[in-house]
Design a protein around this motif. Structure first.
Motif, PDB file in Angstrom:
ATOM      1  N   ASP A 152      49.694 103.501 -13.846  1.00 31.67           N
ATOM      2  CA  ASP A 152      48.606 103.340 -14.813  1.00 31.67           C
ATOM      3  C   ASP A 152      48.066 101.907 -14.766  1.00 31.67           C
ATOM      4  OD1 ASP A 152      48.429 105.876 -15.786  1.00 31.67           O
ATOM      5  OD2 ASP A 152      49.600 105.512 -17.604  1.00 31.67           O
ATOM      6  N   LEU A 153      46.761 101.781 -14.707  1.00 33.69           N
ATOM      7  CA  LEU A 153      46.104 100.475 -14.750  1.00 33.69           C
ATOM      8  C   LEU A 153      45.744 100.141 -16.192  1.00 33.69           C
ATOM      9  CD1 LEU A 153      43.671 100.917 -11.714  1.00 33.69           C
ATOM     10  CD2 LEU A 153      45.937  99.854 -11.736  1.00 33.69           C
ATOM     11  N   PRO A 154      45.752  98.868 -16.564  1.00 36.19           N
ATOM     12  CA  PRO A 154      45.404  98.513 -17.945  1.00 36.19           C
ATOM     13  C   PRO A 154      43.985  98.948 -18.323  1.00 36.19           C
ATOM     14  CG  PRO A 154      46.441  96.656 -16.831  1.00 36.19           C
ATOM     15  CD  PRO A 154      46.169  97.691 -15.783  1.00 36.19           C
ATOM     16  N   SER A 167      40.103 102.582 -25.561  1.00 29.45           N
ATOM     17  CA  SER A 167      41.564 102.622 -25.488  1.00 29.45           C
ATOM     18  C   SER A 167      42.107 103.972 -25.939  1.00 29.45           C
ATOM     19  CB  SER A 167      42.179 101.518 -26.344  1.00 29.45           C
ATOM     20  OG  SER A 167      42.117 101.861 -27.716  1.00 29.45           O
ATOM     21  N   VAL A 168      43.360 104.228 -25.587  1.00 30.63           N
ATOM     22  CA  VAL A 168      44.024 105.465 -25.997  1.00 30.63           C
ATOM     23  C   VAL A 168      44.036 105.587 -27.519  1.00 30.63           C
ATOM     24  CG1 VAL A 168      46.214 106.726 -26.005  1.00 30.63           C
ATOM     25  CG2 VAL A 168      45.444 105.560 -23.917  1.00 30.63           C
ATOM     26  N   LEU A 169      44.380 104.507 -28.202  1.00 33.33           N
ATOM     27  CA  LEU A 169      44.425 104.564 -29.665  1.00 33.33           C
ATOM     28  C   LEU A 169      43.045 104.771 -30.265  1.00 33.33           C
ATOM     29  CD1 LEU A 169      47.077 101.836 -30.626  1.00 33.33           C
ATOM     30  CD2 LEU A 169      47.367 104.320 -30.426  1.00 33.33           C
ATOM     31  N   ASP A 178      44.188  96.575 -28.110  1.00 37.11           N
ATOM     32  CA  ASP A 178      45.248  97.119 -28.954  1.00 37.11           C
ATOM     33  C   ASP A 178      46.530  97.427 -28.185  1.00 37.11           C
ATOM     34  OD1 ASP A 178      44.796  99.558 -27.632  1.00 37.11           O
ATOM     35  OD2 ASP A 178      43.542 100.359 -29.245  1.00 37.11           O
ATOM     36  N   GLY A 179      46.602  96.975 -26.936  1.00 33.54           N
ATOM     37  CA  GLY A 179      47.812  97.145 -26.146  1.00 33.54           C
ATOM     38  C   GLY A 179      47.893  98.434 -25.358  1.00 33.54           C
ATOM     39  N   ASP A 212      51.759  97.743 -24.640  1.00 35.10           N
ATOM     40  CA  ASP A 212      51.917  96.301 -24.408  1.00 35.10           C
ATOM     41  C   ASP A 212      51.058  95.807 -23.253  1.00 35.10           C
ATOM     42  OD1 ASP A 212      53.318  97.686 -22.462  1.00 35.10           O
ATOM     43  OD2 ASP A 212      55.100  96.398 -22.531  1.00 35.10           O
ATOM     44  N   TYR A 213      49.960  96.508 -22.995  1.00 40.71           N
ATOM     45  CA  TYR A 213      49.019  96.066 -21.958  1.00 40.71           C
ATOM     46  C   TYR A 213      48.142  94.945 -22.513  1.00 40.71           C
ATOM     47  CZ  TYR A 213      50.149 100.174 -19.095  1.00 40.71           C
ATOM     48  OH  TYR A 213      50.788 101.114 -18.331  1.00 40.71           O
ATOM     49  N   ASP A 214      47.512  94.207 -21.610  1.00 37.28           N
ATOM     50  CA  ASP A 214      46.617  93.122 -21.998  1.00 37.28           C
ATOM     51  C   ASP A 214      45.235  93.692 -22.336  1.00 37.28           C
ATOM     52  OD1 ASP A 214      45.490  90.680 -22.498  1.00 37.28           O
ATOM     53  OD2 ASP A 214      45.238  90.134 -20.382  1.00 37.28           O
TER      54      ASP A 214
END
Length: 339
Positions: free
Chosen positions: A296-298, A269-271, A226-227, A221-223
């Motif tokens: 963790d930073l976005p 991103s992680v995903l 893909d969150g 749910d990060y900005d």
């Protein structure tokens, strides 16, 4: 050039030793094997066809490192040795301050006594902390890491800056790099962490090879697109090229102590990493989404302009190549160097 590589049996160290040996440099390694294996150096010797002298020694053994350097005629030292897990550093801060700072102090005192004044130091993007604007630039001050590991890197940088200011004969590169990924294309050497991996990509690889059941994605749910968190992933071979470029730069330029970012300048991103790895490996990577992880930073990624303009260095390998090389290493070595 005759070069001593501390922590040279570790992940980034072993890849650097291989590149230096293949380039014709005279390379020796010192390592205490706390988080590494002598097998990595045996494989480096196999790949390069070069015998690599290997010294089992803890850098905090100052008489030992002094004796190793004394009269050996090293032109330069590349300093990787140190504890490096962020979470562990929070739980065991004294171990990190003791190991990373005391080891570096003993090393530079031994270098000074031996007349070796050229040093490439393995720093980290963690020195920027959580207040630096993205992309990170080397001009940002004050360095303000959020964890003991990062603080040992920032403190070591300050020690080395002060040393070079006091004695202009020193030439020191402070390499702040981001998230190393991948392995040598041969699959012979790669990242082999002790216990449960602390970093994303070796964890993914161990899930894919069946050593771990599933991955936890900490927050979606990060900005971001893909969150999930975005990081600057860099192929370990690009990182190695940066160390070699810094070494060559120091040989020609009396810079004192100077910092360079080594990153791609792009957040992934992680995903996106999971999908790229699944494509490279041809197997699914099961994961669950968990709560955000404290600290963790976005988003973070490098501005690597200084490295491009001064060192002539640019990262050229993308996330697909990183994942393909990582999978080749992990699939050929399911238990790492132990199996």
């Amino acid at each position: 050039m005759k070069i001593l590589v501390t922590g040279g049996a570790g992940y980034i160290g072993s890849h650097t030793v291989l590149a230096l040996a293949e380039a014709g440099h005279d390379v020796e390694v010192v390592d205490n094997f706390v988080n590494s294996s002598a097998e990595s150096i045996r494989r480096v010797e196999k790949l390069s066809g070069v015998k690599i002298p290997l010294h089992e020694l803890d850098l905090r053994d100052e008489p030992g490192i002094t004796a190793l350097l004394d009269g050996a005629g090293f032109d330069s030292v590349i300093h990787f040795a140190g504890l490096k897990a962020v979470g562990e550093s929070v739980r065991q801060p004294l171990d990190y301050y003791g190991n990373n700072l005391e080891g570096t102090l003993a090393l530079v005192r031994a270098m000074q006594a031996a007349g070796t004044r050229q040093l490439v130091f393995s720093s980290s993007a963690t020195v920027y902390g959580d207040r630096a604007p993205v992309p990170y630039t080397e001009e940002f001050e004050p360095l303000d890491s959020t964890n003991p590991y990062g603080r040992t890197k920032a403190m070591t940088e300050q020690i080395l800056v002060d040393l070079a200011a006091a004695d202009p004969s020193w030439r020191i590169a402070l390499l702040r790099y981001f998230n190393p990924v991948g392995a040598h294309p041969s699959g012979e050497i790669g990242e082999d962490p002790n216990g449960i991996p602390n970093n994303l990509t070796p964890f993914i690889a161990q899930v894919a090879v069946g050593r771990l059941e599933s991955l936890t994605v900490f927050g979606d749910d990060y900005d971001t697109a893909d969150g999930t968190c975005e990081r600057d992933y860099i192929h370990v071979l690009d990182l190695v090229d940066g160390h070699v470029a810094a070494l060559e730069y120091l040989a020609e330029h009396p810079v004192g102590a100077r910092a360079w970012n080594l990153g791609t300048g792009t957040g992934t991103s992680v995903l996106q990493v999971i999908r790229a790895f699944e494509k490279a490996a041809g197997v699914p990577v099961p994961y669950v989404v968990g709560p955000r992880r404290a600290g963790d930073l976005p988003v973070n990624y490098a501005d690597a302009t200084r490295a491009r303009e001064e060192l002539g260095w640019v990262a050229t390998r993308g996330i697909e190549e990183m994942c393909a090389d990582l999978w080749r290493w992990q699939s050929q070595n399911p238990q790492g160097f132990k199996g």
